[in-house]
Design a protein around this motif. Structure first.
Motif, short mmCIF file in Angstrom:
data_model
loop_
_atom_site.label_atom_id
_atom_site.label_comp_id
_atom_site.label_asym_id
_atom_site.label_seq_id
_atom_site.Cartn_x
_atom_site.Cartn_y
_atom_site.Cartn_z
N SER A 137 53.22 -16.79 -15.17
CA SER A 137 54.67 -16.79 -15.35
C SER A 137 55.35 -15.89 -14.32
O SER A 137 56.49 -16.14 -13.94
CB SER A 137 55.03 -16.32 -16.76
N GLN A 138 54.64 -14.84 -13.89
CA GLN A 138 55.16 -13.96 -12.85
C GLN A 138 54.03 -13.57 -11.91
O GLN A 138 52.89 -13.38 -12.36
CB GLN A 138 55.73 -12.67 -13.46
N ILE A 164 57.81 -12.12 -7.46
CA ILE A 164 58.48 -10.83 -7.36
C ILE A 164 57.90 -10.09 -6.16
O ILE A 164 56.70 -9.82 -6.12
CB ILE A 164 58.25 -10.01 -8.65
N TYR A 203 66.41 -20.19 -6.18
CA TYR A 203 66.89 -18.83 -5.91
C TYR A 203 67.86 -18.42 -7.01
O TYR A 203 68.44 -19.28 -7.69
CB TYR A 203 67.54 -18.76 -4.53
N PRO A 204 68.06 -17.13 -7.21
CA PRO A 204 68.91 -16.67 -8.32
C PRO A 204 70.27 -17.35 -8.35
O PRO A 204 70.94 -17.46 -7.32
CB PRO A 204 69.02 -15.17 -8.05
N THR A 254 61.88 -14.04 -2.89
CA THR A 254 62.08 -13.76 -4.31
C THR A 254 62.82 -14.92 -4.95
O THR A 254 63.95 -15.26 -4.58
CB THR A 254 62.91 -12.48 -4.50
N ALA A 255 62.17 -15.58 -5.88
CA ALA A 255 62.72 -16.80 -6.49
C ALA A 255 61.77 -17.25 -7.59
O ALA A 255 60.71 -16.66 -7.81
CB ALA A 255 62.87 -17.90 -5.44
N GLU A 256 62.17 -18.30 -8.27
CA GLU A 256 61.27 -18.93 -9.23
C GLU A 256 60.80 -20.26 -8.62
O GLU A 256 61.60 -21.00 -8.04
CB GLU A 256 61.96 -19.17 -10.57
N TYR A 257 59.53 -20.54 -8.78
CA TYR A 257 58.92 -21.71 -8.15
C TYR A 257 58.41 -22.66 -9.24
O TYR A 257 57.73 -22.23 -10.17
CB TYR A 257 57.79 -21.28 -7.21
N GLY A 298 57.29 -22.85 -14.53
CA GLY A 298 57.84 -21.99 -13.48
C GLY A 298 57.05 -20.71 -13.31
O GLY A 298 56.45 -20.20 -14.26
N THR A 299 57.05 -20.19 -12.08
CA THR A 299 56.44 -18.91 -11.75
C THR A 299 57.45 -18.09 -10.97
O THR A 299 57.95 -18.55 -9.94
CB THR A 299 55.17 -19.07 -10.89
N LYS A 300 57.73 -16.90 -11.47
CA LYS A 300 58.64 -16.00 -10.76
C LYS A 300 57.86 -15.19 -9.75
O LYS A 300 56.89 -14.51 -10.11
CB LYS A 300 59.35 -15.09 -11.75
#
Lengths: 113, 114
Positions: free
Chosen positions: A9-10, A110, A39-40, A86-89, A106-108
């Motif tokens: 997840s991260q 960091i 992206y955020p 930096t984003a979620e994929y 999704g995978t964040k």
């Protein structure tokens, strides 16, 4: 039933280090495979896709992914990450029988300075 | 994101209120989709429309209705909002008429139901 599993997840990683984001799918039929990035506070955009041919696919921003049919995986990699990554994929699978995508959770990514 | 416009960007509703989320595209594509995004759950398809005048249920259609009155616009309506519908809603269009085409997404509508 078809499914997509993103195993992490991260993923925290130091800047300039390599990263791998894992994606596994289950399907008894041929599929098309996608990675999207979010992206955020934005919508998703296509990072890369695998349709056929070479199992190593190159995308935007230095990312690449490798399709492994025997392991039903489509892991995303980048040799050296930047703070801007930096984003979620999201990993997604399209069955070649309809227009619907099956999404991973999704995978964040960091990035640590 | 170029080509797909969602309005509004933010909305706060009270339980029981209704609202319509709007999506418009200028890319002349047939297939349009409504997704909701919740933390740890990825994207879940609410409804989609393969062409003007047709709509089909996705994975989580309960509590929603859609309308595809023309090729350009695809709206999502919440008749009686519930706190469980607090989410980020994305409209997307299929870039071409083939199963291997990517989706183009709007920037989302962030909805809070209190």
């Amino acid at each position: 039933a078809q499914s997509v599993t993103q195993l992490d997840s991260q993923v925290p990683v130091f800047e300039e280090a390599p990263v791998e984001l894992r994606c596994n799918y289950s399907s008894s039929v041929s599929v098309y495979l996608f990675w999207y990035v979010q992206y955020p506070n934005q919508g998703l955009q296509l990072l890369l896709k695998y349709l056929s041919g070479s199992t190593l696919v190159k995308g935007i921003n230095g990312f690449e992914a490798e399709f492994n049919k025997s392991q039903t995986s489509f892991h995303l990699r980048k040799p050296s990450v930047h703070i801007s990554d930096t984003a979620e994929y999201f990993c997604a699978v399209s069955l070649n029988s309809n227009y619907q995508l099956i999404w991973g959770a999704g995978t964040k990514l960091i990035i640590k300075p | 994101n170029a080509g797909v416009t969602q309005t509004p960007k933010f909305q706060v509703l009270k339980t029981g209120q209704s609202m319509t989320l709007q999506c418009a595209q200028d890319m002349n594509h047939n297939s349009m989709y409504w997704y909701r995004q919740d933390p740890g759950m990825g994207l879940r398809l609410i409804y989609y429309s393969a062409s003007e005048g047709t709509t089909d249920k996705g994975e989580v259609p309960n509590g929603y209705n859609v309308s595809r009155l023309n090729k350009r616009e695809f709206s999502l309506r919440l008749e009686s909002a519930a706190p469980s519908q607090t989410s980020v809603y994305f409209c997307a269009i299929l870039a071409a008429s083939s199963y291997n085409s990517p989706l183009h997404f709007g920037n989302g509508t962030r909805l809070t139901v209190t």
